[in-house]
Write an enzyme that holds these catalytic residues in place. Structure first.
Site, short mmCIF file in Angstrom:
data_model
loop_
_atom_site.label_atom_id
_atom_site.label_comp_id
_atom_site.label_asym_id
_atom_site.label_seq_id
_atom_site.Cartn_x
_atom_site.Cartn_y
_atom_site.Cartn_z
N ARG A 80 0.54 3.78 -3.26
CA ARG A 80 -0.10 5.06 -2.97
C ARG A 80 0.92 6.18 -2.79
O ARG A 80 0.80 7.24 -3.42
CB ARG A 80 -0.97 4.95 -1.71
CG ARG A 80 -2.09 3.93 -1.83
CD ARG A 80 -2.98 3.93 -0.60
NE ARG A 80 -3.81 2.74 -0.54
CZ ARG A 80 -5.11 2.73 -0.26
NH1 ARG A 80 -5.74 3.86 -0.03
NH2 ARG A 80 -5.79 1.59 -0.22
N GLU A 90 -12.22 -0.20 -10.30
CA GLU A 90 -11.74 -1.15 -11.31
C GLU A 90 -12.62 -1.20 -12.57
O GLU A 90 -12.09 -1.27 -13.69
CB GLU A 90 -11.62 -2.55 -10.70
CG GLU A 90 -10.45 -2.72 -9.76
CD GLU A 90 -10.67 -2.08 -8.39
OE1 GLU A 90 -9.69 -1.82 -7.69
OE2 GLU A 90 -11.86 -1.86 -8.04
N ASP A 99 -4.44 -10.08 -7.98
CA ASP A 99 -4.72 -9.21 -9.12
C ASP A 99 -3.54 -8.46 -9.75
O ASP A 99 -3.16 -8.69 -10.89
CB ASP A 99 -5.83 -8.22 -8.76
CG ASP A 99 -5.60 -7.51 -7.41
OD1 ASP A 99 -4.52 -7.68 -6.82
OD2 ASP A 99 -6.51 -6.79 -6.96
N THR A 135 -0.94 0.61 -10.33
CA THR A 135 -2.21 0.01 -9.94
C THR A 135 -3.06 0.94 -9.07
O THR A 135 -4.20 0.61 -8.75
CB THR A 135 -1.98 -1.34 -9.23
OG1 THR A 135 -3.20 -2.09 -9.21
CG2 THR A 135 -1.46 -1.14 -7.80
N GLU A 193 0.82 -1.21 0.00
CA GLU A 193 0.00 0.00 0.00
C GLU A 193 0.86 1.26 0.00
O GLU A 193 0.53 2.25 -0.68
CB GLU A 193 -0.95 0.01 1.20
CG GLU A 193 -1.97 -1.11 1.23
CD GLU A 193 -3.05 -0.97 0.15
OE1 GLU A 193 -3.05 0.03 -0.59
OE2 GLU A 193 -3.90 -1.88 0.06
#
Length: 577
Positions: free
Chosen positions: A189, A450, A318, A534, A185
């Site tokens: 981010r 998504e 994913d 992502t 994360e």
């Protein structure tokens, strides 16, 4: 004499029509006179009203022209005194589309509402709780929403907001925190957000901060296999894995740092970041199965996978597959990154083996547990249609058509995840029992991006405006169900519309950015020049040559990629830089 008498008589008859007594004795003519007078008065009033309306419209159009001139100047486009509008549009890839322009402005207003709510109630904290009107530090106090929003603010032309956020990064963003951070994360981010802001603005403060936080993450890769631990104390540098997962590392958490770390090595000239993450890929190559599908649990010491742990394109699997494709794109598809593409194509064959179709022709991607298939699909897996569309062009024409057709079928399913609920917002996952139509499993919605992400890719790569209309439907559902006075909230239940109390940072970083790009010209943040991490942070594509991880294998200046606003549009040969 006779002519004078005739003239005098005619004059007398004319004057009598002006006498009230003449009409009082003739009521029919009086009525006609009144009707005529009213009609003439109305015609005169209506003409004056039309003139006023015309003048108001001219004034409005003049203001609109001035606003458009300002927008063009902001984009680095300066018009001559007598501009040839057709040439300007062709040269700068602009799109005259009033519907998309209006939609884009609505999305921009939504971003301002979300941002201003964060500024008012949670400034400098990680995320906003809109109903409580306070901030929470869900990521250790790294200003997650602020850093996640930097490139969205820049892309939308929100200069004052961007500057305010930039100043906070320069003056207040610190990483020396006694906090167990998620390596994944924090990378997607914070590192991704800072690097994207740097690529867009060339402000070195973002690169300095990105390097600082990444240096604090690096000890996570100090394992015997090189596969990283997934958590690390930012102050102490002590890395570990969560106990709930048996000490294993998670596939997505371990294989979704390549874009950011490679970009950091390219921008700084320091290869240690790239070497760490590319060693992970080499380890994965050693255990890569014939169908390209890796279980989500991996031992960081031995590098072995738990063979009977779940295989999924949803949570915890994913983005590993996403990055195989995108590192190939990031390196400009050269021989140096060919092995990423090869691994991705192998994995896509595995994905085809997991794909099923319902009796009413909804395609979906199953999960796998050992030898058993689970007919469950996460909304998170709705990134797959966009990924397939993005990668289709690397195949032969026949195979590319097959991959693109599957992308469009899966996008239809994901759109119906939204359309099938009373709120028109998707649940977290869906079940397809016995091949029957979708049924909501976990029924919350946390503002995920998504499906919109895939719609943006499909629209840009097919030109089919239907995908824009679907995205607009989803945006309107967010506006109706999730917008409140103090920001945006998720739903605890998409069937009842019950609201939660969290505005996820990715709503500003991804959901609203992808919506804005869905209604923008394809040349804006072009796929030819940018690749998205992502978390939807665009990074400049940099051609790679030479051996993996060797110094100087990328064509990039370590002083930064200075971009003016016009550089957000693609430049074809002959266009000015």
């Amino acid at each position: 004499m006779g002519r004078r008498s005739q003239s005098s008589s005619s004059s007398s008859r004319a004057w009598r029509h002006l006498s009230p007594w003449y009409y009082l004795k003739r009521p029919t003519r009086l009525a006609l006179l009144i009707v005529g007078f009213v009609a003439a008065t109305f015609a005169s009033w209506n003409r004056l009203s039309l003139v006023r309306d015309y003048e108001a419209e001219i004034s409005r159009l003049d203001e609109e022209v001035n606003r458009l001139y300002d927008q063009l100047r902001m984009a680095g486009i300066y018009l001559d005194e007598n501009p040839n509008i057709e040439n300007i549009i062709k040269k700068h890839h602009l799109e005259v589309d009033p519907v998309n322009n209006a939609r884009r402005e609505k999305v921009k207003e939504a971003m301002l509402h979300a941002w201003n709510s964060y500024v008012k109630y949670a400034w400098g904290q990680d995320e906003l709780q809109p109903q409580s009107k306070n901030g929470v530090n869900t990521f250790g106090g790294l200003g997650a929403t602020l850093v996640d929003s930097l490139d969205t603010l820049y892309i939308m032309g929100l200069k004052e907001e961007f500057k305010k956020a930039r100043d906070w990064v320069a003056e207040s963003l610190e990483f020396d925190k006694d906090y167990e951070a998620s390596v994944f994360e924090t990378t997607i981010r914070v590192v991704g957000g800072l690097l994207s802001a740097y690529d867009l603005s060339a402000d070195k403060i973002f690169l300095e901060k990105a390097r600082d936080i990444t240096d604090r993450l690096l000890p996570a890769w100090d394992t015997s296999s090189g596969i990283p631990y997934n958590r690390i104390n930012l102050a102490e540098g002590k890395a570990s894995n969560p106990g709930w997962n048996g000490g294993n590392s998670i596939l997505a958490d371990s294989g979704t740092e390549q874009l950011e770390f490679i970009a950091l090595s390219q921008r700084t000239g320091d290869q240690k970041y790239q070497q760490k993450v590319e060693n992970v890929i080499r380890q994965f190559q050693k255990i890569f199965p014939s169908d390209g599908l890796l279980p989500i649990n991996i031992n960081p010491h031995s590098g072995a996978v738990k063979s009977y742990s779940k295989i999924t394109f949803g949570a915890m699997g994913d983005s590993f597959y996403e990055y195989l494709l995108k590192v190939w794109i990031q390196g400009n598809k050269t021989e140096s990154v060919k092995h990423y593409r090869q691994m991705w194509e192998t994995s896509m064959e595995g994905l085809l083996g997991l794909t099923r179709k319902t009796s009413s022709n909804f395609y979906y991607v199953c999960e796998k547990n050992g030898d058993s298939l689970s007919e469950k699909m996460d909304e998170l897996a709705c990134f797959v249609p966009g990924m397939l569309a993005l990668g289709a062009s690397g195949y032969s024409p026949e195979k590319a058509e097959k991959i693109m057709n599957l992308a469009e079928e899966l996008a239809w399913t994901c759109y119906n995840f939204y359309q099938s609920t009373p709120t028109k917002l998707a649940g977290e996952n869906y079940y397809f029992h016995g091949g029957q139509d979708m049924v909501v499993g976990t029924s919350w919605n946390i503002l995920r991006p998504e499906t919109i992400e895939s719609l943006m890719y499909l629209w840009r790569l097919t030109g089919n405006k239907t995908y824009q209309d679907w995205g607009w439907d989803i945006f309107q559902a967010f506006e109706k169900n999730s917008r409140i006075e103090s920001g945006y909230v998720g739903l605890k239940d998409v069937n009842t519309g019950t609201k939660d109390d969290m505005m996820q940072s990715f709503f500003l970083a991804e959901t609203l950015k992808y919506l804005y790009l869905l209604f923008s010209p394809p040349s804006f943040i072009s796929f030819d020049e940018w690749v998205f991490n992502t978390e939807a942070h665009p990074l400049k594509i940099v051609t790679r040559h030479g051996n993996e991880g060797s110094s100087g294998d990328a064509e990039v200046q370590s002083t930064g990629l200075l971009l003016m606003p016009s550089d957000l549009y693609r430049h074809d040969k002959g266009d000015p830089p």
